[in-house]
Design an enzyme around this catalytic site. Structure first.
Site, PDB file in Angstrom:
ATOM      1  N   GLU A  11       0.803  -1.224   0.000  1.00 43.10           N
ATOM      2  CA  GLU A  11       0.000   0.000   0.000  1.00 43.10           C
ATOM      3  C   GLU A  11       0.837   1.275   0.000  1.00 43.10           C
ATOM      4  O   GLU A  11       0.814   2.033   0.977  1.00 43.10           O
ATOM      5  CB  GLU A  11      -0.938   0.032   1.207  1.00 43.10           C
ATOM      6  N   GLU A  25      -5.120  -8.465   0.889  1.00 44.51           N
ATOM      7  CA  GLU A  25      -5.743  -8.218   2.196  1.00 44.51           C
ATOM      8  C   GLU A  25      -7.236  -8.019   1.992  1.00 44.51           C
ATOM      9  O   GLU A  25      -7.662  -7.347   1.047  1.00 44.51           O
ATOM     10  CB  GLU A  25      -5.192  -6.940   2.861  1.00 44.51           C
TER      11      GLU A  25
HETATM   12  C1  FCB Z   1      -4.224  -1.966   5.514  1.00 42.86           C
HETATM   13  C2  FCB Z   1      -2.808  -2.256   5.979  1.00 42.86           C
HETATM   14  C3  FCB Z   1      -2.722  -3.327   7.035  1.00 42.86           C
HETATM   15  C4  FCB Z   1      -3.844  -3.211   8.037  1.00 42.86           C
HETATM   16  C5  FCB Z   1      -5.177  -3.164   7.330  1.00 42.86           C
HETATM   17  C6  FCB Z   1      -6.364  -3.127   8.254  1.00 42.86           C
HETATM   18  O1  FCB Z   1      -4.296  -0.664   5.068  1.00 42.86           O
HETATM   19  O2  FCB Z   1      -2.030  -2.657   4.889  1.00 42.86           O
HETATM   20  O3  FCB Z   1      -1.453  -3.238   7.638  1.00 42.86           O
HETATM   21  O4  FCB Z   1      -3.638  -2.137   8.840  1.00 42.86           O
HETATM   22  O5  FCB Z   1      -5.218  -2.057   6.483  1.00 42.86           O
END
Ligand code: FCB
Length: 453
Positions: free
Chosen positions: A163, A358
């Site tokens: 990210e 994620e």
């Molecule tokens: C993302 C991050 C991860 C975690 C999730 C909830 O933005 O990459 O580390 O904090 O959100």
């Protein structure tokens, strides 16, 4: 087709959020180690100093991963644990940790999928200008080389950056994350360019030096826009919004295309260049050749989306959330369609396989009197999202994997331990782990390769 046979089911976490041992065994300081010391920077002044104590508990944690049937684990490497100053001297004990950790995963038939950088930037490099310094891409390449030398005989899948939009936007734009800077557009553009160049040099380093044939990509967050219905004009509105750079004050920092067009298409998007070209270095077109090293897939951190329709002026228009709509513990919207539209739009534009790196939710979980953790919301949330992800597969979108965030409750950056994202509950005062109901449910999804959804 549903999920393909080789589809990879996993879960994820990041070094600073779980490891603890912030000053042990020769580890250097990261910008997060520094940031958390500032009163008020993090919810109730929590720190990641101990976090899940995973640095010492990793064998137990891998045992639980095995018990949940994980096929792969996406973890990140703490750069200053390996190179305390970011460059130069290697800390052998830090390297040993990741070596042993990789061996332990493999021993348990879990495929290691490391991310080289998930936000814990070496503090020493920050004092040299950090990402603003053009040399930062060489520093990242040097670190990449150390990790490739150490692990590439056993690791063949890599993510470079997690990210970039967040560590640039929150870390350097509005100051909510480490290193807590509030920079202007010129500096933000420079930082993004250096970050992209770092990615490119890292990919090149991995490809040229790996012992096993590597597969490499990045794990950006790609804000998803969902059409309010299937009318072609609204689908167009959602697609336009997803890749637009007309975001006013925030401009390039939060977009998908400002990051992924350079990586996947070898150019910055026109609508962003209108304003930002003046801030790019003269050499930027040359740099794009390095930035656009071929990648094998696109990672996508995907939690929620915005609903969009085509406005009367031909521009996408966000619709107002329904009153009382479902929200997660974090107050994020529950929008399963983001796991269909996000991968679909990314695949159409970049023509690369997609991996959800994620997805998940924070929830108000605790251990019940019966000693278990009942989290039906997490099961229902994940079930709904995965059905949409499967729809993408059924329509021919090439999806390769899914990593739930997170394997265990952990330090959620500026919100400390308030937000619980784990499939495993962690009692932070005793470090006791309890697999939640959702963890056992996820096991059945993995076992059936998603057929039971
Ligand atoms: C993302 C991050 C991860 C975690 C999730 C909830 O933005 O990459 O580390 O904090 O959100």
């Amino acid at each position: 087709m549903s999920f393909k046979k080789e589809f990879l089911w996993g879960a994820a976490a990041a070094s600073y959020q779980i490891e603890g041992a912030w000053n042990q065994d020769g580890k250097g300081m990261s910008v997060w180690d520094h940031f958390v010391q500032k009163p008020g920077a993090v919810y109730q002044n929590h720190t990641g100093n101990t976090a899940c104590n995973h640095y010492f508990n990793y064998k137990e944690d891998i045992k639980l991963m095995k018990e949940m049937g994980l096929q792969s684990y996406r973890f990140s490497i703490s750069w200053p644990r390996v190179l305390p100053n970011g460059i130069g001297n290697v800390n052998q004990k830090g390297l040993d940790f990741y070596n042993n950790f990789t061996d332990e995963l493999l021993k348990n038939d879990i495929i290691p999928f490391p991310t080289l950088f998930h936000w814990d930037y070496p503090y020493e490099l920050y004092t040299k200008g950090g990402w603003l310094n053009r040399d930062s891409s060489d520093w990242f390449a040097e670190y990449t080389q150390v990790m490739v030398d150490a692990l590439s005989d056993r690791v063949d899948r890599w993510f470079t950056l997690n990210e970039p939009q967040c560590f640039v936007g929150l870390g350097h734009g509005n100051g909510e994350h480490a290193p807590g800077l509030k920079l202007q557009k010129r500096d933000m553009t420079t930082i993004i360019h250096n970050v992209l160049l770092s990615h490119g040099k890292s990919v090149k380093t991995i490809r040229e030096n790996s012992k096993l044939t590597p597969r490499v990509g990045m794990a950006p967050v790609c804000p998803v826009f969902i059409p309010i219905n299937d009318e072609p004009k609204n689908i167009k509105a959602a697609r336009d919004a997803m890749f637009s750079n007309k975001n006013g004050e925030n401009f390039t920092a939060w977009t998908t295309s400002w990051f992924m067009d350079p990586v996947c298409l070898g150019k910055y998007p026109e609508d962003g260049l209108l304003e930002a070209e003046q801030y790019l270095p003269e050499s930027y077109k040359e740099d794009l050749k390095i930035i656009s090293q071929p990648v094998d897939f696109i990672g996508n951190n995907n939690y929620h989306g915005n609903f969009v329709q085509m406005g009367r002026d031909g521009e996408p228009e966000l619709t107002k959330p329904e009153e009382g709509e479902p929200l997660t513990g974090f107050n994020w919207r529950v929008t399963p369609g983001s796991l269909y539209w996000g991968p679909k739009f990314l695949y159409e534009r970049y023509k690369l396989p997609i991996i959800i790196t994620e997805n998940g939710l924070s929830n108000k979980d605790w251990v019940s009197l019966d000693g278990k953790v009942h989290d039906p919301q997490r099961i229902d949330f994940t079930h709904r999202y995965l059905k949409e992800y499967r729809r993408a597969a059924e329509e021919g979108i090439d999806i390769e994997g899914y990593f739930h965030w997170s394997i265990m409750d952990n330090f959620e950056w500026a919100l400390g331990y308030r937000e619980r994202f784990g499939l495993i509950h962690v009692d932070f005062s005793t470090q006791k782990r309890t697999i939640k109901d959702s963890g056992y449910w996820y096991k059945t999804v993995i076992q059936s390769n998603g057929e039971n959804l």
